[in-house]
Design a protein around this motif. Structure first.
Motif, mmCIF file in Angstrom:
data_model
loop_
_atom_site.group_PDB
_atom_site.id
_atom_site.type_symbol
_atom_site.label_atom_id
_atom_site.label_comp_id
_atom_site.label_asym_id
_atom_site.label_seq_id
_atom_site.Cartn_x
_atom_site.Cartn_y
_atom_site.Cartn_z
ATOM 1 N N LEU A 82 24.576 31.917 51.565
ATOM 2 C CA LEU A 82 24.311 33.168 52.295
ATOM 3 C C LEU A 82 25.218 33.251 53.528
ATOM 4 N N GLU A 83 25.329 32.162 54.261
ATOM 5 C CA GLU A 83 26.220 32.142 55.427
ATOM 6 C C GLU A 83 27.673 32.356 54.993
ATOM 7 N N ARG A 84 28.050 31.735 53.874
ATOM 8 C CA ARG A 84 29.417 31.886 53.370
ATOM 9 C C ARG A 84 29.713 33.358 53.076
ATOM 10 N N TYR A 85 28.750 34.035 52.458
ATOM 11 C CA TYR A 85 28.916 35.475 52.174
ATOM 12 C C TYR A 85 28.994 36.286 53.459
ATOM 13 N N TYR A 86 28.097 35.973 54.379
ATOM 14 C CA TYR A 86 28.037 36.731 55.629
ATOM 15 C C TYR A 86 29.352 36.609 56.400
ATOM 16 N N GLU A 87 29.835 35.389 56.531
ATOM 17 C CA GLU A 87 31.081 35.167 57.277
ATOM 18 C C GLU A 87 32.284 35.776 56.547
ATOM 19 N N VAL A 141 24.237 42.126 38.107
ATOM 20 C CA VAL A 141 24.994 42.756 39.179
ATOM 21 C C VAL A 141 24.057 42.909 40.380
ATOM 22 N N GLU A 142 24.529 42.501 41.549
ATOM 23 C CA GLU A 142 23.775 42.702 42.792
ATOM 24 C C GLU A 142 24.735 43.265 43.835
ATOM 25 N N VAL A 143 24.355 44.399 44.413
ATOM 26 C CA VAL A 143 25.197 45.077 45.400
ATOM 27 C C VAL A 143 24.357 45.303 46.650
ATOM 28 N N LEU A 144 24.894 44.951 47.810
ATOM 29 C CA LEU A 144 24.125 45.107 49.049
ATOM 30 C C LEU A 144 25.025 45.568 50.180
ATOM 31 N N THR A 145 24.406 46.211 51.148
ATOM 32 C CA THR A 145 25.161 46.629 52.332
ATOM 33 C C THR A 145 25.355 45.437 53.255
ATOM 34 N N PHE A 146 26.347 45.542 54.129
ATOM 35 C CA PHE A 146 26.550 44.482 55.113
ATOM 36 C C PHE A 146 25.313 44.333 55.988
ATOM 37 N N ASN A 147 24.675 45.451 56.320
ATOM 38 C CA ASN A 147 23.478 45.399 57.149
ATOM 39 C C ASN A 147 22.370 44.583 56.477
ATOM 40 N N ALA A 148 22.163 44.791 55.165
ATOM 41 C CA ALA A 148 21.138 44.031 54.433
ATOM 42 C C ALA A 148 21.493 42.545 54.406
ATOM 43 N N LEU A 149 22.793 42.263 54.267
ATOM 44 C CA LEU A 149 23.254 40.872 54.283
ATOM 45 C C LEU A 149 22.991 40.239 55.648
ATOM 46 N N GLU A 150 23.257 41.002 56.702
ATOM 47 C CA GLU A 150 23.064 40.493 58.065
ATOM 48 C C GLU A 150 21.584 40.253 58.370
ATOM 49 N N VAL A 151 20.735 41.182 57.946
ATOM 50 C CA VAL A 151 19.286 41.008 58.142
ATOM 51 C C VAL A 151 18.822 39.739 57.424
ATOM 52 N N SER A 152 19.299 39.539 56.200
ATOM 53 C CA SER A 152 18.947 38.332 55.439
ATOM 54 C C SER A 152 19.409 37.085 56.186
ATOM 55 N N TYR A 153 20.657 37.106 56.615
ATOM 56 C CA TYR A 153 21.250 35.951 57.298
ATOM 57 C C TYR A 153 20.483 35.599 58.580
ATOM 58 N N THR A 166 20.661 36.506 47.672
ATOM 59 C CA THR A 166 19.850 37.736 47.736
ATOM 60 C C THR A 166 18.348 37.462 47.662
ATOM 61 N N GLN A 167 17.959 36.195 47.686
ATOM 62 C CA GLN A 167 16.530 35.877 47.539
ATOM 63 C C GLN A 167 15.673 36.474 48.657
ATOM 64 N N TYR A 168 16.217 36.485 49.870
ATOM 65 C CA TYR A 168 15.439 37.054 50.988
ATOM 66 C C TYR A 168 15.099 38.519 50.708
ATOM 67 N N ILE A 169 16.048 39.250 50.142
ATOM 68 C CA ILE A 169 15.811 40.670 49.826
ATOM 69 C C ILE A 169 14.782 40.799 48.708
ATOM 70 N N HIS A 170 14.949 40.004 47.653
ATOM 71 C CA HIS A 170 13.999 40.053 46.529
ATOM 72 C C HIS A 170 12.568 39.750 46.993
ATOM 73 N N LYS A 171 12.448 38.850 47.973
ATOM 74 C CA LYS A 171 11.110 38.440 48.437
ATOM 75 C C LYS A 171 10.544 39.352 49.526
ATOM 76 N N ASN A 172 11.389 40.212 50.076
ATOM 77 C CA ASN A 172 10.954 41.105 51.168
ATOM 78 C C ASN A 172 11.315 42.553 50.850
ATOM 79 N N LYS A 173 10.881 43.000 49.684
ATOM 80 C CA LYS A 173 11.266 44.340 49.199
ATOM 81 C C LYS A 173 10.819 45.452 50.147
ATOM 82 N N ASP A 174 9.733 45.195 50.858
ATOM 83 C CA ASP A 174 9.206 46.241 51.764
ATOM 84 C C ASP A 174 10.135 46.502 52.948
#
Length: 246
Positions: A82-87, A141-153, A166-174
């Protein structure tokens, strides 16, 4: 469609335990990684393809390969993917990230374009086609915004969630605006990814039958081949599936 930078980030490393160095295993005389990149190049909505590998010396070869093939490359944490993706996304100023794993030699660029379109047109945070699953394993296929990636990170805690981007997103759909692309019929029993020697034998067989230099064969052609030659599926149908596809 508003102007945003869309890039595929491919997570790739040589240190796979079940099938070491699989990114450089050859299919039709080209390394697996090259096929993954070439299939993505057909997507209309990708402006860049970035290989995100680890900073381990073992992965110097991936960086060299990327450089010699004029593919952007980023190096970062081995286990905190996740950090690798974010950076990587931050460095290359990516607004919309398509997450790709380097062990899927059958990726369908049309699904990539569809997921990106759905995300941008509907102003969503995350679009996938694997929750629930309905496509073959390996066509995820999984596509996310930078903002969603940053919130996860910024919020992720567990090592498992750091390893699986993307597990954080899958677990926090709300917390996110999400859509899932569903196939007309459930084809998730097909296994088209590469984790074991049996998967490699399956991929070799498909490529030997369908691959043509400079072209990309489509999922319909694979279905047709497997219908004609169902024994090909026996090459890897005893391999343990990932949790999503069991």
């Amino acid at each position: 469609m508003e102007k945003v930078k869309v890039a595929a980030i491919i997570q790739a490393r040589r240190g796979s335990t079940r099938l070491p160095d699989k990114v450089f295993l050859e299919l039709s005389n080209k390394p697996l990684l090259e096929h993954v990149v070439n299939r993505l190049k057909k997507a209309d909505l990708l402006q860049e393809i970035i290989i995100a590998t680890t900073d381990l010396p073992n992965d110097n070869l991936i960086e060299s390969w990327a450089n010699s093939n004029k593919i952007s490359v980023f190096r970062g944490s081995e286990n905190n993917v996740l950090e690798r993706y974010y950076e990587a996304a931050k460095k290359f100023q990516v607004d919309v990230i398509v997450r790709i794993t380097a062990d899927d030699p059958f990726k369908d660029y049309r699904l990539v374009d569809e997921a990106v379109s759905v995300l941008i047109e509907n102003k969503l945070d995350f679009v996938c086609n694997n929750n629930p699953v309905s496509f073959p394993e390996g066509l995820d296929v999984e596509v996310l915004t930078f903002n969603a990636l940053e919130v996860s990170y910024n919020n992720v805690i567990s090592d498992f969630d750091k390893e699986h981007v993307t597990q954080y997103i899958h677990k926090n759909k709300d917390k996110f605006n999400i859509a899932n692309i569903q196939n007309d019929k459930d084809l998730s029993f097909y296994r088209w990814t590469l984790d074991t020697i049996e998967d490699y034998q399956f991929a070799q067989k498909i490529y030997s039958e369908l691959y043509k230099e400079g072209d990309v064969f489509l999922r319909e052609e694979i279905f047709e081949l497997l219908e004609k030659s169902p024994l090909i599926m026996e090459l890897n149908n005893k391999v343990n599936r990932s949790d999503l596809y069991r």
